[in-house]
Design an enzyme around this catalytic site. Sequence first.
Site, PDB file in Angstrom:
ATOM      1  N   ASP A 171     -83.854 -15.420 -16.890  1.00 44.97           N
ATOM      2  CA  ASP A 171     -82.775 -14.441 -17.044  1.00 44.97           C
ATOM      3  C   ASP A 171     -82.087 -14.532 -18.402  1.00 44.97           C
ATOM      4  OD1 ASP A 171     -83.181 -13.235 -14.642  1.00 44.97           O
ATOM      5  OD2 ASP A 171     -81.403 -14.037 -13.648  1.00 44.97           O
ATOM      6  N   ARG A 196     -83.081  -5.529  -6.083  1.00 44.96           N
ATOM      7  CA  ARG A 196     -84.157  -6.519  -6.016  1.00 44.96           C
ATOM      8  C   ARG A 196     -83.828  -7.636  -5.034  1.00 44.96           C
ATOM      9  NH1 ARG A 196     -88.348  -6.119  -9.824  1.00 44.96           N
ATOM     10  NH2 ARG A 196     -88.949  -8.270  -9.435  1.00 44.96           N
ATOM     11  N   ASP A 215     -95.380 -12.967  -0.731  1.00 42.96           N
ATOM     12  CA  ASP A 215     -96.207 -13.769   0.162  1.00 42.96           C
ATOM     13  C   ASP A 215     -95.587 -15.143   0.407  1.00 42.96           C
ATOM     14  OD1 ASP A 215     -97.085 -14.110  -2.688  1.00 42.96           O
ATOM     15  OD2 ASP A 215     -98.266 -15.723  -1.798  1.00 42.96           O
ATOM     16  N   CYS A 229     -84.624  -3.899 -11.012  1.00 41.01           N
ATOM     17  CA  CYS A 229     -85.233  -3.925 -12.338  1.00 41.01           C
ATOM     18  C   CYS A 229     -86.734  -4.153 -12.248  1.00 41.01           C
ATOM     19  CB  CYS A 229     -84.610  -5.035 -13.189  1.00 41.01           C
ATOM     20  SG  CYS A 229     -82.878  -4.779 -13.566  1.00 41.01           S
ATOM     21  N   ARG A 264     -75.183  -3.559 -12.778  1.00 37.89           N
ATOM     22  CA  ARG A 264     -75.733  -4.300 -11.644  1.00 37.89           C
ATOM     23  C   ARG A 264     -75.274  -5.756 -11.644  1.00 37.89           C
ATOM     24  NH1 ARG A 264     -81.061  -5.214 -11.710  1.00 37.89           N
ATOM     25  NH2 ARG A 264     -80.675  -6.094  -9.638  1.00 37.89           N
ATOM     26  N   ARG A 304     -92.457  -9.964  -7.856  1.00 32.57           N
ATOM     27  CA  ARG A 304     -91.882 -11.130  -7.201  1.00 32.57           C
ATOM     28  C   ARG A 304     -92.711 -11.329  -5.934  1.00 32.57           C
ATOM     29  NH1 ARG A 304     -85.279 -11.096  -7.980  1.00 32.57           N
ATOM     30  NH2 ARG A 304     -85.300 -10.671 -10.188  1.00 32.57           N
ATOM     31  N   LYS A 350     -73.419 -13.344  -9.206  1.00 30.10           N
ATOM     32  CA  LYS A 350     -74.149 -12.348  -8.424  1.00 30.10           C
ATOM     33  C   LYS A 350     -75.217 -12.999  -7.555  1.00 30.10           C
ATOM     34  CE  LYS A 350     -77.581  -9.963 -10.505  1.00 30.10           C
ATOM     35  NZ  LYS A 350     -78.848  -9.642  -9.815  1.00 30.10           N
ATOM     36  N   ASN A 351     -76.001 -13.887  -8.142  1.00 31.61           N
ATOM     37  CA  ASN A 351     -77.132 -14.471  -7.423  1.00 31.61           C
ATOM     38  C   ASN A 351     -76.720 -15.504  -6.384  1.00 31.61           C
ATOM     39  OD1 ASN A 351     -78.959 -12.881  -8.830  1.00 31.61           O
ATOM     40  ND2 ASN A 351     -79.249 -14.404 -10.452  1.00 31.61           N
TER      41      ASN A 351
END
Length: 418
Positions: free
Chosen positions: A305, A92, A124, A116, A397, A121, A22-23
């Site tokens: 995670d 997210r 900036d 979530c 998700r 996070r 996914k990431n």
Amino acid sequence: MGKIVINGGKRLFGSVCIHGAKNAVLPVMAASLMNEGVTVIRGCPDIADVRAMCGILNHLHCKTDFKKGCLVIDTSMAEYEEIKAEDTKQLRASSVLMGPVLTRFGKVRLAYPGGCSIGSRPLDIHLHALKCLGASWSVSEDFIEMETTGLHPSEITLRFPSVGATENALMAAAAQCGTTVLYNAAKEPEIESLCAYLEKCGAVITGAGTECIRVRGKGVLQSAEFFAKPDRIVAGTYMAAVAACGGSVYLQGVTPSLCRGFLDVFTGMGMDIRMEGEAMLVQMYHRPVNLHKICTGAYPDFPTDMQSMVLSVASVGDGTLILKEQIFENRFKTVPWLKKMGADITLSGDSVLVKGVETLKGSEVYGEDLRGTAALITAGLAAQETTVIHDADYILRGYMDLCENLKGLGAEIEWENS
């Protein structure tokens, strides 16, 4: 929302194929906006986050076609539209759209990402990186607005190796003529995957996987094909289930090197892990042994995670464990539910002290985030009697067919629509 019903206490045996990460896929989907052509993603998991990102791309007048693990994205006709707040708030990873949308259209207005609620996070870092490349920005209570009259190469130093900020900087830099140097970059495998995709689009990148990445942008990017590597956190989730329940499971299609950061944790807890090419055999036939202390950190340290799942394993381990969370301040939402199941856990600030018990007892619990829900599934599989996990849609998700796969390994688990 759906619920998951588990009759625990069963050991797990068999094999499972680990789906695409996914990431890794989500940033590539965002980056596809910049090539003004066609991106083909193979091994793409059919999960809620991917569907949500497809919806955002469709809103920007891109065409998406998703069939049997192959996602085709045509961005040739993309047009700027303000992205709806309800779309970003369910995802997210929507923050990785900042760089590509700004690059393609010269402006972006984005509601703060949702998904979530595991903690802040800090955006900036993203804003700093894009400002170095020539963007100006303003923020309000609900929105981030950025614009540029033209981005340019730069040298960027991140105050923290943020994965999302690294991705935004890489994507924006790849579409500029000239060389950008990114210092204190994130080193996760997903960063290497994104760099591989951007290179196929025409950029020249060196240092992927290190703290210093150089990007020589092409200006106009070309169509490309991307193969998603297996999801290391999904692999770790099945490992946690075996560690908590016992058994012997082949994890097919996973590269062991991707699991750096938590293989040694499971080995230390007594798991037998055997590497077999593009597969791992994981076995556990005794109660896990709790390590003294684990701290989450940026890759290659123990990943945040995996923290929730290891917490569930430690709950039934022999001995005590101190688990310190150094990335997100709200990662311990599962603690009250694990305690309801009989776990002996003391929460103090950013750390928990776990005193393992011999068994957990099934209970009615509630999912509150993606990895926390996976942790409750792990606990439910190890517990005696029946566990019911309400509000379980979070699991959709990031996991594809998780309940069916666990059932194939011998678990008594069912998904029920509420």
